[in-house]
Motif scaffolding. Structure first.
Motif, PDB file in Angstrom:
ATOM      1  N   THR A 186      59.332 109.509   9.606  1.00  0.00           N
ATOM      2  CA  THR A 186      60.462 110.231   9.240  1.00  0.00           C
ATOM      3  C   THR A 186      60.755 111.097  10.425  1.00  0.00           C
ATOM      4  N   ALA A 187      61.480 110.237  11.122  1.00  0.00           N
ATOM      5  CA  ALA A 187      61.690 110.778  12.451  1.00  0.00           C
ATOM      6  C   ALA A 187      62.213 112.213  12.405  1.00  0.00           C
ATOM      7  N   GLY A 188      61.743 113.057  13.333  1.00  0.00           N
ATOM      8  CA  GLY A 188      62.267 114.430  13.401  1.00  0.00           C
ATOM      9  C   GLY A 188      63.663 114.439  13.987  1.00  0.00           C
ATOM     10  N   THR A 189      64.511 115.315  13.511  1.00  0.00           N
ATOM     11  CA  THR A 189      65.887 115.408  13.995  1.00  0.00           C
ATOM     12  C   THR A 189      65.929 115.664  15.489  1.00  0.00           C
ATOM     13  N   THR A 190      65.014 116.494  15.973  1.00  0.00           N
ATOM     14  CA  THR A 190      64.971 116.820  17.409  1.00  0.00           C
ATOM     15  C   THR A 190      64.769 115.569  18.248  1.00  0.00           C
ATOM     16  N   ILE A 191      63.889 114.717  17.817  1.00  0.00           N
ATOM     17  CA  ILE A 191      63.608 113.491  18.569  1.00  0.00           C
ATOM     18  C   ILE A 191      64.838 112.608  18.620  1.00  0.00           C
ATOM     19  N   VAL A 192      65.471 112.425  17.453  1.00  0.00           N
ATOM     20  CA  VAL A 192      66.648 111.572  17.376  1.00  0.00           C
ATOM     21  C   VAL A 192      67.766 112.099  18.261  1.00  0.00           C
ATOM     22  N   GLU A 193      68.050 113.404  18.158  1.00  0.00           N
ATOM     23  CA  GLU A 193      69.117 114.000  18.953  1.00  0.00           C
ATOM     24  C   GLU A 193      68.820 113.886  20.441  1.00  0.00           C
ATOM     25  N   SER A 194      67.553 114.089  20.804  1.00  0.00           N
ATOM     26  CA  SER A 194      67.156 114.014  22.206  1.00  0.00           C
ATOM     27  C   SER A 194      67.366 112.618  22.765  1.00  0.00           C
ATOM     28  N   LEU A 195      66.986 111.610  22.003  1.00  0.00           N
ATOM     29  CA  LEU A 195      67.135 110.236  22.466  1.00  0.00           C
ATOM     30  C   LEU A 195      68.600 109.858  22.595  1.00  0.00           C
ATOM     31  N   ILE A 196      69.398 110.274  21.622  1.00  0.00           N
ATOM     32  CA  ILE A 196      70.824 109.965  21.656  1.00  0.00           C
ATOM     33  C   ILE A 196      71.485 110.626  22.861  1.00  0.00           C
ATOM     34  N   THR A 197      71.163 111.900  23.085  1.00  0.00           N
ATOM     35  CA  THR A 197      71.738 112.642  24.211  1.00  0.00           C
ATOM     36  C   THR A 197      71.438 111.969  25.536  1.00  0.00           C
ATOM     37  N   ASN A 198      70.202 111.564  25.716  1.00  0.00           N
ATOM     38  CA  ASN A 198      69.827 110.934  26.970  1.00  0.00           C
ATOM     39  C   ASN A 198      70.374 109.530  27.116  1.00  0.00           C
ATOM     40  N   SER A 199      70.575 108.828  25.998  1.00  0.00           N
ATOM     41  CA  SER A 199      71.186 107.502  26.060  1.00  0.00           C
ATOM     42  C   SER A 199      72.631 107.624  26.523  1.00  0.00           C
ATOM     43  N   ILE A 200      73.318 108.658  26.051  1.00  0.00           N
ATOM     44  CA  ILE A 200      74.693 108.902  26.479  1.00  0.00           C
ATOM     45  C   ILE A 200      74.721 109.280  27.956  1.00  0.00           C
ATOM     46  N   LYS A 256      58.510 104.313  18.066  1.00  0.00           N
ATOM     47  CA  LYS A 256      58.897 103.396  16.985  1.00  0.00           C
ATOM     48  C   LYS A 256      60.401 103.409  16.771  1.00  0.00           C
ATOM     49  N   LEU A 257      61.008 104.567  16.867  1.00  0.00           N
ATOM     50  CA  LEU A 257      62.459 104.683  16.702  1.00  0.00           C
ATOM     51  C   LEU A 257      63.207 103.982  17.830  1.00  0.00           C
ATOM     52  N   GLU A 258      62.828 104.286  19.037  1.00  0.00           N
ATOM     53  CA  GLU A 258      63.540 103.768  20.208  1.00  0.00           C
ATOM     54  C   GLU A 258      63.402 102.259  20.342  1.00  0.00           C
ATOM     55  N   ASN A 259      62.235 101.730  20.021  1.00  0.00           N
ATOM     56  CA  ASN A 259      61.967 100.315  20.266  1.00  0.00           C
ATOM     57  C   ASN A 259      61.944  99.463  19.001  1.00  0.00           C
ATOM     58  N   HIS A 260      62.370 100.047  17.898  1.00  0.00           N
ATOM     59  CA  HIS A 260      62.474  99.321  16.629  1.00  0.00           C
ATOM     60  C   HIS A 260      61.154  98.684  16.216  1.00  0.00           C
ATOM     61  N   VAL A 261      60.071  99.442  16.398  1.00  0.00           N
ATOM     62  CA  VAL A 261      58.760  98.991  15.947  1.00  0.00           C
ATOM     63  C   VAL A 261      58.673  99.308  14.451  1.00  0.00           C
ATOM     64  N   PRO A 262      58.350  98.337  13.601  1.00  0.00           N
ATOM     65  CA  PRO A 262      58.355  98.549  12.147  1.00  0.00           C
ATOM     66  C   PRO A 262      57.496  99.732  11.709  1.00  0.00           C
ATOM     67  N   PHE A 263      58.092 100.614  10.903  1.00  0.00           N
ATOM     68  CA  PHE A 263      57.353 101.753  10.383  1.00  0.00           C
ATOM     69  C   PHE A 263      56.461 101.337   9.219  1.00  0.00           C
ATOM     70  N   ASP A 264      56.790 100.220   8.577  1.00  0.00           N
ATOM     71  CA  ASP A 264      56.017  99.777   7.420  1.00  0.00           C
ATOM     72  C   ASP A 264      54.851  98.864   7.804  1.00  0.00           C
TER      73      ASP A 264
END
Length: 263
Positions: free
Chosen positions: A20-34, A72-80
């Motif tokens: 349950t990805a942390g919001t900070t991680i998600v925002e950080s990855l998105i920002t740097n991808s942009i 796992k978020l960035e590389n679509h590694v299954p969380f399950d």
């Protein structure tokens, strides 16, 4: 290579080899991808001009698991599924037994360290405890490349070990051949899979997701051909260790503060 030929090769080789990805991680990855859209590296990346290296400072790792989560978020590694491109191991050395005079080392990595660790051993029984991040070592002499029967696993000119999913026949030889346990079978792709040091990011001038997500700076990544890179400076200034150096794989993940108990 057309599909029919690939399928023929796949069938033929299987017969040959016995199978349950942390919001900070998600925002950080998105920002740097942009940000990558405006990177000077994009569109002009020359892999002959780089040679990548990775540093892990175990003294700074707090076992928070944000790196494994981000990966796992960035590389679509299954969380399950219990598969990881990077994970955290906790080492706890129990106090010497008066009877055996031997130290007991307890190693665990629940869910790759993503959800943290439970203190299930009384503190008074522990002599010392520390965390060790693990990842593909992107070896200069990689066993996984040597055992692949179809050449699906290969080393790029900039020193990264990758898997060509179009060629991989899912034989799992490379998974068995890796002495670091850094490979897993991707059930969705039907192929072997592993850490790529976020190759899709570093070729755009970005850091691997795990490095970017680390809150303590325990993970560092850089170009070893650049004498002024942070990785090179660390290697020059710090006492560096490698995992299983006796195997001759020549890892490019360098550790600082690695205890003798680490396997």
């Amino acid at each position: 290579m057309d599909i029919s030929r690939r399928e023929f090769t796949k069938i033929g080789c299987k017969i040959i080899i016995g199978a349950t990805a942390g919001t900070t991680i998600v925002e950080s990855l998105i920002t740097n991808s942009i940000a990558a859209e405006n990177s000077p590296v994009k569109g002009g990346y020359n892999w002959e001009e780089h040679f990548w290296g990775y540093v892990v400072d175990t003294r700074k790792c707090i076992g928070c698991g944000r790196c494994a989560n981000a990966c796992k978020l960035e590389n679509h590694v299954p969380f399950d599924e219990e598969v990881y491109r990077t994970w955290i191991e906790r080492y706890r050395v129990k106090k010497t037994s008066l009877e055996t005079r031997e130290e007991e080392v307890v190693i665990d990595s629940p869910d790759g360290g993503i959800e943290g660790f439970v203190d299930d051993i009384p503190a008074e029984e522990i002599k010392k405890a520390f965390f060790v991040p693990k990842i593909c070592n992107h070896c200069d002499n990689p066993p996984c490349v040597q055992v692949c029967p179809v050449g699906a696993t290969y080393t790029t000119k900039d020193g990264v070990v990758l898997v060509d999913y179009e060629y991989c026949i899912g034989c799992r030889y490379c998974i068995q051949g890796c002495p670091y346990g850094a490979r897993y079978f991707n059930t969705e792709k039907g192929t072997a899979d592993k850490c790529t040091w976020c190759y899709h990011r570093i070729t755009k001038g970005l850091l691997p997701a795990c490095v970017q997500a680390c809150p303590t700076g325990a993970r560092k990544f850089g170009d070893m051909l650049d004498k002024d890179s942070e990785v090179n400076k660390i290697i020059d200034e710090e006492r560096i260790n490698l995992l299983k150096p006796d195997l001759g794989t020549k890892p490019k993940v360098f550790y600082i503060g690695l205890d003798r108990e680490v396997k």
